[in-house]
Design an enzyme around this catalytic site. Structure first.
Site, short mmCIF file in Angstrom:
data_model
loop_
_atom_site.label_atom_id
_atom_site.label_comp_id
_atom_site.label_asym_id
_atom_site.label_seq_id
_atom_site.Cartn_x
_atom_site.Cartn_y
_atom_site.Cartn_z
N HIS A 72 -6.75 -4.65 -1.23
CA HIS A 72 -6.15 -5.78 -1.09
C HIS A 72 -6.41 -6.72 -2.33
O HIS A 72 -5.95 -7.87 -2.34
CB HIS A 72 -6.19 -6.46 0.11
CG HIS A 72 -6.05 -5.88 1.37
ND1 HIS A 72 -6.92 -4.86 1.78
CD2 HIS A 72 -4.95 -5.93 2.03
CE1 HIS A 72 -6.32 -4.37 3.21
NE2 HIS A 72 -4.99 -5.15 3.08
N HIS B 164 0.91 -1.25 0.00
CA HIS B 164 0.21 0.06 -0.11
C HIS B 164 0.93 1.51 0.14
O HIS B 164 0.21 2.23 0.27
CB HIS B 164 -0.71 -0.03 1.27
CG HIS B 164 -1.69 -1.12 1.40
ND1 HIS B 164 -2.54 -1.77 0.58
CD2 HIS B 164 -1.72 -2.08 2.42
CE1 HIS B 164 -3.12 -2.88 1.01
NE2 HIS B 164 -2.53 -3.06 2.16
#
Ligand SMILES: Nc1ncnc2c1ncn2[C@@H]1O[C@H](COP(=O)(O)OP(=O)(O)O)[C@@H](O)[C@H]1O
Ligand SMILES: Nc1ncnc2c1ncn2[C@@H]1O[C@H](COP(=O)(O)OP(=O)(O)O)[C@@H](O)[C@H]1O
Ligand SMILES: [Mg+2]
Ligand SMILES: [Mg+2]
Ligand SMILES: [Mg+2]
Ligand SMILES: [Mg+2]
Lengths: 210, 330, 330, 210
Positions: free
Chosen positions: C218, C56
């Site tokens: 995700h 991320h």
């Protein structure tokens, strides 16, 4: 040939470029940056707008307006180069309201010289110069040989088309394609292809039929 | 092609609209297509103008602000700006001390900036130019248009911008720009091609195990294709090319630059390898930048740019900067 | 799969090595897998610790520094960190005033931070927690694990970090974190899936004219699929979802966030549409951030996060911050 | 059954998980985040290292070490959950050097209770609980019915496999898959699949042959 003749020519180029937009872009994608079709299409659309906003009085005016608009609206390499080509040709014509085919041929020769000076490309460098040079030469020659304007313009278009085709095996030495080195070989130069369209448009508009 | 756009023809205008809304510290002239510092021009300060095709964001508009550019001229995607834009920007930022054009070495950029410079001279604005040509993947010879300008553009804009902010005269600001360019080299690797909105499909196709070596920033294919290796191998190819052209030693400034579609985590992996390579070769990454700075739309890949530092260059690199994409110092 | 990595198993370690080399202002403990401010802990200051799966970036390690986090615990790609990391980070940044855990609401993150918090309590470190769950794409009900934590995490880290820097006590820092979370909503859209190094292929497949609506960070598929529309249409889907959940009005803080593979130029186009939407609905993007901040590897797409500002929140947002990925103020 | 029996079981789980790594990850890609195989593979590899660094003296020790290592090395949802499962089971066994199948069954029942407490998942939520619950129940039942340990472990493995399969039509209510709502239906839960491997490994290691 008067200003209307030149605006007809410009209309015809505009049509051909719009029709070949994807093809020119695809050629540019192979050895450049995939924008040649979009660039010219944008440029000639702007020229159309400029022409209707301020209709030119003479062939020279029309070509100067064409060239100036391309310089101001296209960007990239082709904008200044084509812009200079037409602008110089227009300037060479001066302000006569009517010009002969031979005068137009001489003006285009001047335009080409300005392109070569600006971009310092030689014939064989795989650029628009490879199509424009034989085209202008063939035009001068045909007129000298006594051909009528329609036939002379056809000869110019053929020479441009052949010059464009002849760029395929060449290794580029100018513009983006030169970054590819040997990998530029085997591809048609997009600028040479658009130059051939420009010369073909001259022939079509002189023929008065599409 | 899926892109977050409204229409192919409005990409640049729509993005500039967003830029204007997001950054009140900028003034965006949508008609003239120029992005300005809202607080410029400053009398007596050399103005810095750069520009080029869009699709390389944050370059150049993201580097407009204190300590860097006074104005940027974005062209269409991958198409250099037109002279009108450049003239408009140049005259607007002129504070009487002259204006520096920072131009990446591409035929289109060179020609359009040249035409603009002539028109500016007519209007009495003194213009100097730095031509950036750092990309070692292109051999600079009679047989090419010369090396391309890529990552070092950021170095030139930052360092020349800092010197201009100090009040240096045009000749000096231009000279330091030339020096940064002369001391900088770049090399890029693509894992995938980019898709321009106009073309609608990738500008080249790579097999699953291939990379394109020596790419530029316009989706043009590189000089050759090679097997997709590890990060270490890819970085070695790039660094060997830099090192062969400009032997590395001492303090360097390093940019590990993403091409737009590569995640930051991979860029940090590449930076680790660049750092190790430099140390092996007796050089140091004394200053560094890791991220997407000089991009090529959604292309996956990276480029490395290295500048051999001097004390002066280090000081100017460290000087405060406040732009949308680069900011530090107090 | 082509990625700039050395091996699937060394991705996180190699990236942390690069992070350490690039940012001397950070201290990276490679063994413990914790990224610290090099200048912490400060006695009497509440410590801020966050963490989560890698992939991320720049979240979370890129937000470690003055005015934001004291430490970040990066897990494997998309896998929450383990309690040991969190315990190590928490005890190390503890300056006696307690430590705040900023946790994104995922089962794995929640469980691992909970276990760590218990162990920290055993060691006498007071720990409070802010649970971030801003993603309106997930209905918070008995039938889900609750809303996901996405873009608002950045808001919470920045604003709680600024308050901690002012010397506020743990309960207040936690309370403002909760307030930011309560006032924030996010919604994401994917144009393509991401490819994790472990899986080696995209986590889902989209047709050329499809987008995935309501995605997380995700690579998990979203709640539904829709046609790929214009930027305006995509933004409208996202903003309608936000607006339905938390009616928008007055000053807002807006993040238009890239998922990692989307070029900045497209994010600015999206921001222009968000800005217009807000104005249409009587709200303003008083503060904004456009860029890749809370990413999902190489996923193409964007998310919008909006926080309804108060004067206090605006002041804390504007407070100085110096981290690798976010820096402003003097 | 002594400590060696438990380490055999762990070895067998390690082997099965390594072999099914891609499959577990693929299951997780469909409704989660594509890391379940990698998570467990990493975790059990670390367990192996921990076991050889500090060979456990009792079955309880072995399970506590296993659980603790998973908690410390796996992360994600499955790390704390499986870690708690084994750690609680190990604690329940206490420090006897030898345990009976019934004692192991009771310990696993305690482990499952701890998992349910930690994750607050009910049966039918489409998680590992859906495989572990029937497995532990079948194990207790078979032993009560007088089955030998091999047969009882087989019954447990079968029940786990069936419980895992039964997750396919369910709509997930816990973990990442719950974000998908109805789109989680039609997919096998990865954690339930790995739970079935764990129970099958118990049967294989008790059979003394692979
Ligand atoms: N130095 C030059 N002299 C003449 N023509 C050139 C030169 N450089 C490039 N060209 C022509 O320009 C064409 C490319 O135009 P275009 O794609 O519109 O601009 P750009 O290369 O900036 O993207 C080439 O195909 C070539 O024919
Ligand atoms: N609350 C819960 N209770 C029990 N099991 C759960 C819970 N949440 C998730 N799981 C299990 O964990 C599995 C996912 O594990 P893993 O992929 O390793 O972690 P993550 O979801 O964090 O990526 C799911 O398939 C499910 O069986
Ligand atoms: Mg081009
Ligand atoms: Mg171009
Ligand atoms: Mg995970
Ligand atoms: Mg998972």
């Amino acid at each position: 040939m008067d200003a209307a003749f030149i605006t007809d020519w410009i209309d015809e180029i505009t049509r051909l470029v719009a029709g070949e937009r994807e093809h020119l872009t695809a050629l540019d994608a192979a050895i450049g940056d995939a924008d040649h079709g979009a660039n010219l299409d944008r440029g000639f659309a702007a020229v159309r707008a400029a022409l209707s906003a301020r209709p030119p009085g003479t062939p020279g005016d029309a070509l100067v307006l064409l060239g100036g608009t391309l310089i101001r609206k296209v960007g990239g390499a082709s904008g200044p180069l084509y812009g200079t080509f037409f602008r110089q040709a227009g300037k060479s014509l001066g302000d006569s309201p009517e010009v002969s085919p031979a005068e137009l041929a001489a003006a285009l020769t001047d335009g080409l010289a300005a392109v070569r000076a600006l971009g310092s490309a030689e014939q064989g460098d795989k650029t628009m110069v490879d199509a424009l040079t034989p085209a202008v030469r063939a035009l001068e020659q045909a007129l000298q040989d006594g051909a009528g304007r329609r036939k002379a313009f056809d000869a110019a278009a053929r020479a441009a088309e052949e010059g464009a085709r002849a760029t395929v095996p060449l290794r580029a030495r100018k513009g983006r394609a030169s970054y590819l080195g040997e990998r530029s070989m085997g591809h048609l130069d997009p600028g040479a292809a658009s130059s051939a369209l420009i010369m073909r448009a001259l022939h079509i508009s002189a023929s008065g039929s599409r | 092609m899926k892109k977050i756009i409204n229409a192919v023809d409005t990409v640049v205008t729509d993005a500039l609209t967003g830029l204007a809304a997001a950054h009140r510290e900028l003034r965006v002239d949508l008609d003239a297509r120029v992005v300005y510092r809202a607080d410029g021009p400053r009398p007596g300060k050399v103005g810095l103008v750069s520009g080029g095709g869009s699709g390389h964001e944050p370059l150049h508009a993201g580097f407009v602000g204190y300590g860097m550019l006074d104005a940027a001229c974005p062209g269409e995607i991958f198409t250099s700006p037109v002279p009108d834009q450049i003239v408009e920007a140049t005259t607007a930022v002129s504070g009487g001390a002259g204006v520096l054009h920072i131009v990446k070495n591409y035929t289109g950029d060179v020609l359009n900036f040249e035409m603009a410079a002539e028109l500016c001279a007519d209007e009495g604005v003194e213009v100097a130019r730095v031509l950036v040509d750092d990309d070692v993947a292109v051999r600079d010879s009679l047989y090419t248009a010369g090396r391309r300008g890529t990552g070092a553009t950021l170095f030139v804009e930052k360092i020349a911008g800092a010197l201009a902010e100090e009040g240096a005269p045009l000749a000096e600001v231009a000279a330091i720009g030339d020096e940064v360019n002369a001391r900088s080299r770049s090399f890029g690797v693509a894992l995938s091609a980019c898709t321009t909105p106009a073309a609608g499909k990738p500008t080249f196709e790579l097999a699953g195990n291939e990379v394109e070596l020596g790419i530029g920033i316009h989706g043009e294919p590189g000089r050759s294709r090679g097997p997709a290796g590890t990060a270490r191998e890819l970085v070695r190819v790039a660094m060997d090319a830099l090192q062969a052209d400009l032997p590395l030693s001492g303090d360097t400034l390093v940019l590990v630059n993403g091409m737009g579609g590569t995640p930051l985590i991979e860029l940090y992996i590449a930076f680790a390898e660049v750092d190790a390579y430099l140390r092996e070769h007796g050089a140091t990454a004394a200053r560094s930048l890791v991220g997407n700075h000089v991009t090529s739309l959604d292309m996956q890949g990276f480029s490395v740019s290295v500048c051999a530092l001097t004390d002066d260059l280090t000081r100017l690199w460290d000087a405060p900067v406040r732009t949308p994409a680069l900011r530090w110092g107090h």
